[in-house]
Design an enzyme around this catalytic site. Structure first.
Site, PDB file in Angstrom:
ATOM      1  N   THR A  98      -9.551   0.822   5.801  1.00  0.00           N
ATOM      2  CA  THR A  98      -8.181   0.640   5.039  1.00  0.00           C
ATOM      3  C   THR A  98      -8.460   0.384   3.642  1.00  0.00           C
ATOM      4  O   THR A  98      -9.352  -0.531   3.267  1.00  0.00           O
ATOM      5  CB  THR A  98      -7.258  -0.370   5.852  1.00  0.00           C
ATOM      6  OG1 THR A  98      -6.077  -0.436   5.262  1.00  0.00           O
ATOM      7  CG2 THR A  98      -8.083  -1.786   5.536  1.00  0.00           C
ATOM      8  N   CYS A 145      -2.251  -8.219   2.219  1.00  0.00           N
ATOM      9  CA  CYS A 145      -2.279  -7.852   3.617  1.00  0.00           C
ATOM     10  C   CYS A 145      -3.825  -8.452   4.446  1.00  0.00           C
ATOM     11  O   CYS A 145      -4.747  -8.491   3.545  1.00  0.00           O
ATOM     12  CB  CYS A 145      -2.163  -6.361   3.950  1.00  0.00           C
ATOM     13  SG  CYS A 145      -0.688  -5.704   3.014  1.00  0.00           S
ATOM     14  N   HIS A 186      -3.768  -3.243   9.758  1.00  0.00           N
ATOM     15  CA  HIS A 186      -3.586  -3.545   8.228  1.00  0.00           C
ATOM     16  C   HIS A 186      -2.178  -4.355   8.516  1.00  0.00           C
ATOM     17  O   HIS A 186      -0.925  -3.778   8.241  1.00  0.00           O
ATOM     18  CB  HIS A 186      -3.245  -2.466   7.640  1.00  0.00           C
ATOM     19  CG  HIS A 186      -3.306  -2.506   6.095  1.00  0.00           C
ATOM     20  ND1 HIS A 186      -3.907  -1.728   5.222  1.00  0.00           N
ATOM     21  CD2 HIS A 186      -2.421  -3.503   5.113  1.00  0.00           C
ATOM     22  CE1 HIS A 186      -3.534  -2.170   3.884  1.00  0.00           C
ATOM     23  NE2 HIS A 186      -2.613  -3.231   4.195  1.00  0.00           N
TER      24      HIS A 186
END
Lengths: 205, 161
Positions: free
Chosen positions: B23, B29, B46
């Protein structure tokens, strides 16, 4: 409860786009005054994008970008983010400081110059919004950071995330001579403020 | 190294064997990884917001810590992971901009991390490692054959957790 971007009708979207156009136009005029130069501005692009499309637009989630963030307070609450590629940020800082450096490093003076530019652009943007809507708004002092586009964008995107799965992006391009400066404005009203904004513009009962 | 699978914002995915989940540009996040070291099954979420319960528009389970971790668990089990062997790792949860105001959306990174840990605790999945907080972005790669997460930053180097 708030209204999400997905739920808006075409007229509401058109009005929001127009607000973006006018706001960005005012910001470009303010920039021209500040730099005391002729600044051409392309007609801003106003787009509604999926989260993942936003980072693609900026050249990928890992690309280093410069973000200047402001809180908006008053009748309408939310935030504004002004985002530039590092190259554009450096060009703007050079223009303001009469420098001719060809580097990708933003030193402390560059950073404070950029915060000031962000301040003036966002101030002009908000002031046109105030005129259009009759809503009282003020912006906070700027907070600037340079990091991965995805990480910086997570801040406005998370706020949009509370009302939907898309963001409203206003892309503005400033031109001065051969220099092409690309700036992106994000206006993110808080959940309740979306409704306040649309009501004040007469497109929501 | 096998296939590299990108996990986007508010998204999740699973892999096994020599697969890699990545990611890019995690900010506030949180990346939540689940891993079975024997079966070499790995999953990565995520996570964008702490809880699906306080949000009206909650149709995407991968967006929220509570629903994302449950869905990720379901998916790694389906791929052959054993419930009792599962371990987890966390990365992200930064505060990208600093403000001294009341707006607690600024602390969303911290809240995402706290919520993720609570869910993992409820599910009795041990947290083996974490790289949480700070004011910088992270790109992470989760290797299914080792369970190692490589964390990359701009200007702060690379590390493994």
């Amino acid at each position: 409860m708030g209204i999400s971007i997905e739920e808006m009708n075409n007229m509401q979207l058109d009005v929001l786009k127009e607000v973006g156009n006018i706001g960005a136009g005012n910001a470009a005029t303010a920039l021209a005054k500040m730099l005391n130069r002729k600044i051409d501005m392309n007609v801003p692009k106003v787009e509604i994008l999926e989260f993942k499309e936003v980072t693609e637009l900026l050249g990928g989630a890992e690309k280093a970008v410069c973000g200047i963030y402001f809180d908006v307070d008053g009748d309408l609450t939310g935030n504004i983010m002004f985002l530039l590629t590092v190259k554009s940020a450096k060009m703007l800082a050079n223009m303001l400081l009469f420098k001719d450096e060809n580097s990708d490093i933003l030193d402390e003076i560059d950073q404070s110059a950029l915060q000031e530019i962000g301040n003036i652009l966002s101030g002009a943007y908000i002031s046109s919004l105030t005129t259009l809507t009759g809503l009282n708004m003020k912006i906070s002092i700027p907070s600037l950071t340079t990091d991965m586009a995805g990480a910086i964008l997570s801040v406005p995107i998370i706020q949009y995330g509370q009302i939907g799965d898309k963001v409203l992006l206003i892309e503005t391009e400033f031109n001065e001579g051969d220099d092409n400066i690309k700036g992106y404005f994000f206006l993110v009203p808080d959940v309740e403020s979306f409704e306040v904004l649309l009501k004040s513009l007469g497109v929501l009962e | 190294m096998g296939e590299i699978i990108k996990v986007g914002m508010a998204d999740l995915n699973v892999t096994r064997g020599d697969g890699v989940l990545t990611t890019l540009g995690l900010g506030s996040c949180v990346g939540v990884a689940l891993y079975d070291p024997i079966k070499k099954v790995a999953g990565l979420a995520h996570v964008m917001l702490p809880s699906s319960k306080t949000i009206r528009n909650n149709t995407n389970p991968a967006k929220f810590a509570d629903t994302a971790i449950l869905l990720l668990l379901e998916k790694v089990l389906k791929l052959g992971a054993s419930r009792g062997r599962l371990v987890s790792k966390l990365a992200g949860g930064a505060q990208m901009f600093s403000f001294s105001n009341k707006n607690d959306i600024m602390k969303i990174g911290e809240r995402n991390a706290i919520a993720s840990k609570e869910i993992l605790k409820e599910l009795k999945i041990p947290i083996l490692a974490e790289d949480i907080g700070g004011n910088f972005g992270r790109t992470i790669e989760l290797y299914a054959d080792t369970g190692i997460i490589v964390v990359k930053t701009i200007g702060r180097g690379t590390k493994q957790i």
